[in-house]
Design an enzyme around this catalytic site. Structure first.
Site, short mmCIF file in Angstrom:
data_model
loop_
_atom_site.label_atom_id
_atom_site.label_comp_id
_atom_site.label_asym_id
_atom_site.label_seq_id
_atom_site.Cartn_x
_atom_site.Cartn_y
_atom_site.Cartn_z
N HIS A 57 0.83 -1.22 0.00
CA HIS A 57 0.00 0.00 0.00
C HIS A 57 0.87 1.27 0.00
O HIS A 57 0.88 2.03 0.98
CB HIS A 57 -0.91 -0.04 1.23
CG HIS A 57 -2.13 0.83 1.14
ND1 HIS A 57 -2.05 2.21 1.13
CD2 HIS A 57 -3.45 0.54 1.06
CE1 HIS A 57 -3.28 2.71 1.05
NE2 HIS A 57 -4.14 1.72 1.00
N ASP A 69 -10.31 5.91 -6.43
CA ASP A 69 -10.08 4.64 -5.71
C ASP A 69 -10.39 3.53 -6.70
O ASP A 69 -11.54 3.14 -6.88
CB ASP A 69 -11.00 4.56 -4.49
CG ASP A 69 -10.54 3.47 -3.52
OD1 ASP A 69 -11.08 3.42 -2.39
OD2 ASP A 69 -9.66 2.67 -3.89
N GLU A 85 -0.53 1.07 -5.64
CA GLU A 85 -0.45 -0.09 -4.76
C GLU A 85 -0.48 -1.40 -5.55
O GLU A 85 -1.55 -1.89 -5.92
CB GLU A 85 -1.62 -0.05 -3.79
CG GLU A 85 -1.85 1.29 -3.12
CD GLU A 85 -3.24 1.42 -2.52
OE1 GLU A 85 -3.93 0.37 -2.36
OE2 GLU A 85 -3.66 2.54 -2.20
#
Ligand code: TA6
Length: 309
Positions: A168, A221, A283
């Site tokens: 992450h 996201d 990520e």
């Protein structure tokens, strides 16, 4: 290279002869600092990040295992906290190894730091929530122009288990010439994801296809599944200049996240509140499906982040 423990044994640091440096918390084996030879910090760390082990670090490179996000419909991991327990467990430092060029060559030194986490070292509450015997080895390799982080998961049990893995990474976004009016995320674009399908988590988790370079103009996201080989870099450009290249090994997904104004405001450990303008999460992970490890099986996934300028 110099490898040192902090006085409270909470963190390990390493410095190369050419000046590059790393700092890693044993809590979560979280890389919290990666500086280039000029001392420029390449990772973003919230000013309000907890570094005392009271909660996952807001920034650096938290480790996500055995579940990405939460999986309420996945019985085996449904009881675990968001992103699993790896980033909130105390890891042990297993040692370092250095690789030097052949004698007389330019010292293209690198240093590899290894960290371990296994089921017996979990607190009993966590063990009860995910009762499998496993072993994790996390290796962090610093070289003059890149950082590689690699996670090896081994099933030490007599029954299979499913897991997800993700690195992450909070990249720091800033421009080389501060005189640029847009010294922030508004001047960033991400290439290498064109024609990749992605799940848009800010739009009902609908599946879409990336048509061209990605720019960040609001909360973002997305879970990408690139169709190109993982060795093809995802590139982060600032003002048209390459700032980072990210290549993957055996990690089929790339999550791109920026919380933007409202989500940043809602996270107590996210500071400054406009810090979303100076960070971008890229990520690498294996999160689109579950990795099933049979007894004795191992899974390895890695990222190499290159510095552009
Ligand atoms: O990686 C993106 C994400 O899954 C976002 O949805 C957001 O939840 C972020 O991780 C941070 O999660 P955390 O548990 O660290 O607050």
């Amino acid at each position: 290279p110099q490898v040192q423990f902090s006085d409270d044994n909470a963190r390990v640091s390493a410095v190369l002869p050419t000046g590059e440096s790393l700092e890693i918390l044993l809590y979560g084996a979280t890389v919290i600092s990666w500086k280039d030879k000029n001392g420029d910090e390449k990772l973003w760390l919230s000013d309000a990040a907890k570094l005392d082990g009271s909660k996952a670090v807001r920034g650096g490179i938290p480790l996500v295992f055995p579940v990405f996000g939460t999986a309420p419909d996945h019985a085996a991991t449904a009881k675990l906290p968001q992103h699993g327990f790896a980033r909130t467990s105390r890891w042990e430092f297993l040692g370092k190894s250095t690789s030097e060029s052949a004698p007389g060559q330019a010292a293209d030194l690198s240093v590899k730091l290894d960290f371990g986490l296994s089921s017996p070292s979990l607190d009993s509450e966590t063990q009860a929530k995910w009762p499998y015997s496993f072993n994790l080895i996390y290796s962090v390799t610093l070289s003059r122009e890149s950082l590689t982080t690699s996670l090896v998961v081994t099933n030490d049990d007599d029954k299979p288990f499913d897991c997800q893995v993700l690195l992450h990474t909070y990249l720091r976004v800033k421009l080389t010439n501060p005189s640029t009016p847009q010294k922030d995320i508004a001047n960033v674009e991400i290439t290498g994801l064109s024609s990749a399908s992605y799940v848009d988590k800010v739009d009902g988790a609908t599946t879409k296809t990336q048509s061209s370079a990605l720019t960040i103009t609001g909360e973002t996201d997305r879970v990408y599944t690139p169709s190109t080989p993982p060795s093809d870099p995802v590139t982060v450009l600032e003002g048209g200049k390459t700032a980072f290249t990210v290549v993957r090994d055996n990690l089929s997904n790339v999550v791109v996240w920026n919380p933007w104004t409202d989500k940043a405001a809602g996270m107590a450990d996210f500071a400054p509140k406009d810090g979303f303008k100076n960070m971008l999460c890229v990520e690498p992970g294996a999160v689109g499906t579950w990795q099933t490890l049979e007894p004795g099986d191992a899974f390895e996934g890695a990222q190499t982040i290159g510095i552009g300028y």
